[in-house]
Design an enzyme around this catalytic site. Structure first.
Site, mmCIF file in Angstrom:
data_model
loop_
_atom_site.group_PDB
_atom_site.id
_atom_site.type_symbol
_atom_site.label_atom_id
_atom_site.label_comp_id
_atom_site.label_asym_id
_atom_site.label_seq_id
_atom_site.Cartn_x
_atom_site.Cartn_y
_atom_site.Cartn_z
ATOM 1 N N ARG A 265 0.845 -1.198 0.000
ATOM 2 C CA ARG A 265 0.000 0.000 0.000
ATOM 3 C C ARG A 265 0.880 1.247 0.000
ATOM 4 N NH1 ARG A 265 -5.300 1.776 2.317
ATOM 5 N NH2 ARG A 265 -5.640 -0.395 2.884
ATOM 6 N N GLU B 252 14.170 2.201 1.131
ATOM 7 C CA GLU B 252 15.440 1.650 0.663
ATOM 8 C C GLU B 252 15.350 0.917 -0.677
ATOM 9 O OE1 GLU B 252 17.538 1.852 3.739
ATOM 10 O OE2 GLU B 252 15.914 1.772 5.185
HETATM 11 MO MO1 MOS Z 1 18.047 3.249 7.424
HETATM 12 S S1 MOS Z 1 19.942 3.291 6.632
HETATM 13 O O1 MOS Z 1 17.911 1.712 8.118
HETATM 14 O O2 MOS Z 1 18.179 4.448 8.558
#
Ligand code: MOS
Length: 742
Positions: free
Chosen positions: A632, A709
């Site tokens: 989501r 990430e």
């Molecule tokens: Mo992120 S590099 O797990 O703050």
């Protein structure tokens, strides 16, 4: 009403940030404020034999000089709690200025407090140290023959060695085998705002304005180090100017600011310099990866071995967890992952954006690209033939996946079908296409996350939790989550955060922030809605009196009968009639305990088009396409913006970013934004971010897998593959520089 969640709303905090109204931790004005500046060790190994603070103490405006000779000892090292990930750096057992030993260059050795920043900065250079220096070990080449495989990494979270099947036998038997070794430069996070803390004590209570990804983690860590009860520490972190992992763990300066403020009896501001950011908040360690792949002639993987070698600090076992992703990404019966660590005179490394996967996937995906070449297979087809329909490690089903759709959409957008066997010439430029898979864990925190939601009698609402806004857009997204559950227009809802006096949360690390915070906010908002509906049907003065609560819904900002929408009232009407200024609910979301039923990862695919100048070796990324399935999406604009930022980070990792160690001095040689290169607008290619919808009913209540990430996971491999396609050169080091292509 139309869904508020997912709408591409502009950031609520956009205006204060762009007009300068936003106050960061080093902007907090306080009466009697003093300024602290740290001095760092000039040697990387050895000990301090003599300190002369007199010249600094004699300088104008200086109030105090603290060194290991007079800084109070810490009460205790904080326990590493996985539930607070982002407390002390996991495994961190070091605190500076407790004795005369020097473990790394730049280690904090003095803290000078003065009445102005300039005077403190000047005096920090006047503290005289005499050292007994020892040879420093700082780079992989110096530790190669003295490494160990640790039982586990950083506090026991990840094993140093893991395997399934017999990888050696499978490699020996493989019809096709590829072995390759990669070198990755150390990197530093370099958020625009350097780490900063403003500390003041009032009536025995410590107030810390701290740039952090986790206010509760700062509170917990500083409390343990100072031996002060949690309740006596309030951490405030309203705005954070980027972090990327630099502010995920709680580093020494936050506690040092508190110690200094107690020592001088006045508020203290401690802001690191850009140079100090290279020796104060961890870094992504230099690393060497060795990957061996075995496959049959059809390209089905039969063996995957991934070893990593990296330097850690003198005191802690830390390595980015680069190998776990390879264990899970492809169907393969034989796997082995081994971390080798060697002690070096650097500070303990830490999380840096896409910690582990960004490095591990570069090595793994580059080797797959090579395997595809040896098999004469399309690199995308090779990935499809090894698609893991279930998790190869646990054999559990995925909570959601969407990877094949990411491959398909990404390939379509970049025009993968036009990829010829060799490069296409464009004047002096050779143009190539490359791709790589993206994957990042999607499991959340292990402890309950809390939030409070309050509706006021004027019809507005606020959601509250101790999250910090470090550029992710969390404030906007959480206002959307609360607005949708309450059925209110999003303009009437705010998200208040960045304060440990609000309900506690784990640090927003590892792409978990949106999932865990939204879970708690959603729970609290739904509970408040139900509570107010129950109050209405019980209230003889309400048009909803006596109705079945199950038949009451939300429409046009009001509670109404589902089948008679003209019958109902607003929260404001209900509260005013009851003389209630507000109503609130606090709820926890506790992640399921025990053995999970599913494997949880986020998947995606990267495609890159690069041009390489055939004479000069210059690499220009012309296009990046990323297709991701992050579950989501709470706000399509901020999510895409994070994913695009991640892809540009990946481009920086591929082509620009490297922290260069001067091994004679034991110091980073390029600690400035002039010398540590990051992509700027002029480097940015056309970037397309494609969101692939997947429904995830397992990962958390709203099915959010996170976008922090995954944008960077595999980008560098896709770029390196495109460079290979353009030039025939397989560059096995990051960053890829001109010299590699001449
Ligand atoms: Mo992120 S590099 O797990 O703050």
């Amino acid at each position: 009403m139309s869904a508020v969640i997912g709408q591409p709303l502009p950031r609520i905090d956009g205006r204060p940030k762009t007009t300068g109204a936003a106050r960061y931790s080093a902007d907090i004005p306080l009466p009697g404020l003093t300024y602290a500046v740290l001095a760092g060790s000039r040697i990387a190994a050895g000990r301090i034999t003599r300190v002369n603070a007199a010249p600094a103490l004699a300088a104008t405006g200086v109030i105090a000089v603290l060194t290991h000779e007079n800084l109070p000892r810490i009460a205790a090292q904080p326990p590493v709690l996985p539930s607070l990930l982002g407390g002390p750096s996991p495994g961190e057992t070091f605190f500076p200025m407790q004795d005369a030993t020097i473990h790394y260059g730049g280690q904090h050795v003095a803290l000078v407090v003065a009445d102005t920043y300039e005077r403190a900065l000047h005096a920090a250079g006047l503290v005289e140290f005499t050292y007994e220096e020892e040879p420093a070990v700082t780079v992989i080449d110096q530790i190669r023959d003295r490494t160990e495989v640790p039982d586990s990494l950083f506090g026991g979270f990840v094993p140093g060695h893991s395997s399934r099947g017999d990888v050696e036998a499978a490699l020996d038997r493989a019809e096709v085998r590829v072995d390759a070794t990669y070198h990755l430069a150390a990197n530093h996070q370099n958020p625009l705002e350097t780490s900063a803390t403003t500390a003041h004590w009032e009536g025995g209570r410590l107030f810390l304005h701290d740039a952090t990804q986790g206010p509760n983690a700062t509170q917990h860590t500083v409390a343990a180090l100072l031996g002060v009860p949690h309740a006596d520490i309030r951490v405030i972190s309203h705005y954070v100017g980027g972090s990327f992992g630099a502010k995920a763990s709680i580093w020494h300066h936050s506690t040092l600011a508190a110690m200094a403020a107690r020592h001088v009896g006045r508020p203290v501001r401690l802001a690191l310099t850009r140079e100090q950011m290279f020796t104060s908040c961890g870094h992504r360690e230099e690393q060497e990866h060795s990957v061996s792949l075995g496959a049959d002639r059809q390209g089905r993987l039969t063996a995957l071995r991934h070893h990593k070698l990296s330097p850690t600090s003198q005191h802690d076992d830390w390595a980015e967890t680069s190998l776990e992703v390879g264990a899970q990404l492809y169907a393969c019966d034989a796997y082995e992952g081994v971390y080798r660590l060697g002690r070096a005179h650097t500070m303990t490394p830490t999380f840096m954006r896409c910690p582990g996967e960004a490095s591990g996937l570069f090595a793994l995906e580059s080797t797959l690209d090579q395997l595809a070449g040896e098999l004469g297979l399309d690199p995308l087809e090779l990935r499809l033939r090894n698609h893991a329909d279930t998790d190869p490690v646990t054999e559990k089903p995925w909570s959601s996946k969407g990877l094949k759709e990411c491959y398909r959409r990404g390939a379509e957008l970049i025009g993968w079908h036009r990829r010829a066997a060799g490069p296409v010439a464009d004047g002096d430029w050779l143009v190539g296409l490359g791709m790589a898979s993206a994957a990042y864990p999607a499991a959340g925190p292990v402890n309950p996350q809390r939030a409070r939601v309050r509706v006021y009698a004027d019809g507005s609402a606020v959601a509250q939790a101790a999250a910090s806004e470090f550029g992710t857009g969390v404030g906007t997204a959480m206002a959307q989550v609360a607005a949708e559950a309450l059925g209110l227009p999003v303009e009437r809802v705010r998200f208040e955060a960045g304060d440990t006096d609000l309900p506690n949360l784990a640090s927003a690390v590892g792409s978990t922030g949106a999932g865990m915070i939204s879970a708690a906010v959603h729970r609290a908002a739904v509970a408040l809605r139900d509570q107010l509906i129950a109050q209405a049907v019980a209230d003889p003065g309400s048009p909803l009196h006596g109705a079945d609560p199950g038949r009451v819904g939300l429409s046009g900002g009001r509670m109404v009968l589902r089948d008679r929408r003209d019958t109902g009232e607003s929260y404001a009407e209900l509260l005013l009639r009851a003389h209630q200024p507000d109503a609130e609910a606090t709820r926890s979301w506790a992640p399921p305990q025990g053995e999970p039923t599913h494997a949880m990862m986020t998947f995606g695919a990267h495609f890159a088009e690069v041009a390489v100048d055939r004479d000069l070796g210059l690499v220009r990324v012309r296009r990046l396409v990323g297709a991701f399935a992050p579950g989501r999406v709470l706000n399509a604009r901020t999510a895409k913006s994070q994913l695009m930022g991640g892809m540009l980070w990946g481009m920086g990792q591929a082509l620009l970013e490297q922290s260069v160690m001067d091994r004679r001095a034991g110091r980073w040689a390029n600690p400035s934004l002039g010398d540590y290169l990051v992509p700027v607008n002029a480097d940015a290619p056309q970037v397309d971010v494609e969101l692939v919808e997947v429904t995830d009913d397992v990962v958390n209540p709203l099915g959010v897998k996170g976008v922090g990430e995954i944008g960077q996971a595999g980008t560098a491999a896709a770029i390196a593959a495109a460079v290979h396609h353009a030039t025939g050169r397989r560059v096995r080091n990051l960053p890829i520089v001109v010299e590699d292509l001449l």
